[in-house]
Design a protein around this motif. Structure first.
Motif, short mmCIF file in Angstrom:
data_model
loop_
_atom_site.label_atom_id
_atom_site.label_comp_id
_atom_site.label_asym_id
_atom_site.label_seq_id
_atom_site.Cartn_x
_atom_site.Cartn_y
_atom_site.Cartn_z
N PRO A 256 48.67 13.11 30.14
CA PRO A 256 49.77 13.85 30.32
C PRO A 256 50.37 13.99 31.70
N SER A 257 51.55 14.23 31.93
CA SER A 257 52.22 14.60 33.35
C SER A 257 51.73 15.73 33.87
N ALA A 258 51.61 15.77 35.12
CA ALA A 258 51.16 17.00 35.85
C ALA A 258 51.68 17.16 37.10
N LYS A 259 51.50 18.26 37.64
CA LYS A 259 52.10 18.62 39.04
C LYS A 259 51.03 18.14 39.93
N ALA A 260 51.46 17.62 41.16
CA ALA A 260 50.78 17.12 42.34
C ALA A 260 49.77 18.03 42.42
N ARG A 261 49.93 19.31 42.81
CA ARG A 261 49.00 20.39 43.18
C ARG A 261 47.77 20.34 42.23
N ARG A 262 48.21 20.19 41.04
CA ARG A 262 46.99 20.21 40.04
C ARG A 262 46.12 19.07 40.14
N VAL A 263 46.71 17.99 40.43
CA VAL A 263 46.20 16.55 40.46
C VAL A 263 45.31 16.63 41.55
N LEU A 264 45.61 17.26 42.93
CA LEU A 264 44.94 17.32 44.05
C LEU A 264 43.79 18.06 43.94
N PHE B 150 47.41 10.04 49.15
CA PHE B 150 47.72 10.74 48.16
C PHE B 150 49.23 11.14 48.88
N ALA B 151 50.44 10.63 48.41
CA ALA B 151 51.59 10.83 48.99
C ALA B 151 52.79 11.79 47.99
N PHE B 152 52.31 12.89 47.62
CA PHE B 152 53.38 13.58 46.88
C PHE B 152 53.23 15.00 47.60
N HIS B 153 54.35 15.65 47.14
CA HIS B 153 54.49 17.04 47.59
C HIS B 153 53.91 17.96 46.36
N ASP B 154 53.51 19.05 46.77
CA ASP B 154 52.79 19.98 45.81
C ASP B 154 53.71 20.10 44.46
N GLY B 155 54.77 20.52 44.31
CA GLY B 155 55.66 20.68 43.49
C GLY B 155 56.14 19.45 42.45
N ASP B 156 55.81 18.26 42.87
CA ASP B 156 56.19 16.94 42.34
C ASP B 156 55.46 16.79 41.13
N GLU B 157 56.33 16.41 40.13
CA GLU B 157 55.59 16.01 38.74
C GLU B 157 55.20 14.49 38.63
N ILE B 158 53.94 14.39 38.57
CA ILE B 158 53.47 12.94 38.32
C ILE B 158 53.45 12.69 36.97
N GLY B 159 53.96 11.59 36.63
CA GLY B 159 53.87 11.00 35.19
C GLY B 159 52.83 10.44 34.65
N PRO B 160 52.60 9.94 33.36
CA PRO B 160 51.43 9.57 32.74
C PRO B 160 51.07 8.00 33.27
N ARG B 161 51.99 7.35 33.70
CA ARG B 161 51.88 5.95 34.13
C ARG B 161 51.08 6.04 35.66
N MET B 162 51.72 6.95 36.33
CA MET B 162 51.26 7.15 37.93
C MET B 162 50.08 7.63 37.88
N LEU B 163 49.79 8.70 37.06
CA LEU B 163 48.58 9.34 36.89
C LEU B 163 47.39 8.56 36.47
#
Length: 70
Positions: free
Chosen positions: A5-13, A43-56
């Motif tokens: 799924p897509s997820a926020k960068a904060r959750r992925v980190l 890991f080059a994302f801001h906390d609020g960024d939405e990371i899409g399924p392919r990048m995830l």
């Protein structure tokens, strides 16, 4: 089709931290993560960024992350 799924960068980190990754150093939004037995990863994302399924899926391949870890 990916099972990610897509997820926020904060959750992925947070998920990466739970499976053993630590922040080795940080410069702005670029965090270098380290885990024993794995090459370092940036890991080059801001906390609020939405990371899409392919990048995830790409991050997961390099980090050993599974969909259930989120």
């Amino acid at each position: 089709m990916t099972s990610w799924p897509s997820a926020k960068a904060r959750r992925v980190l947070a998920a990466l931290t739970r499976i053993g990754w630590t922040v080795k150093r940080q410069s702005g939004s670029h965090k270098t993560l380290a885990r024993p037995g794995w090459p370092d990863m940036v890991f080059a994302f801001h906390d609020g960024d939405e990371i899409g399924p392919r990048m995830l899926a790409r991050i997961a391949k390099h980090a050993g992350l599974k969909p259930e870890d989120l």
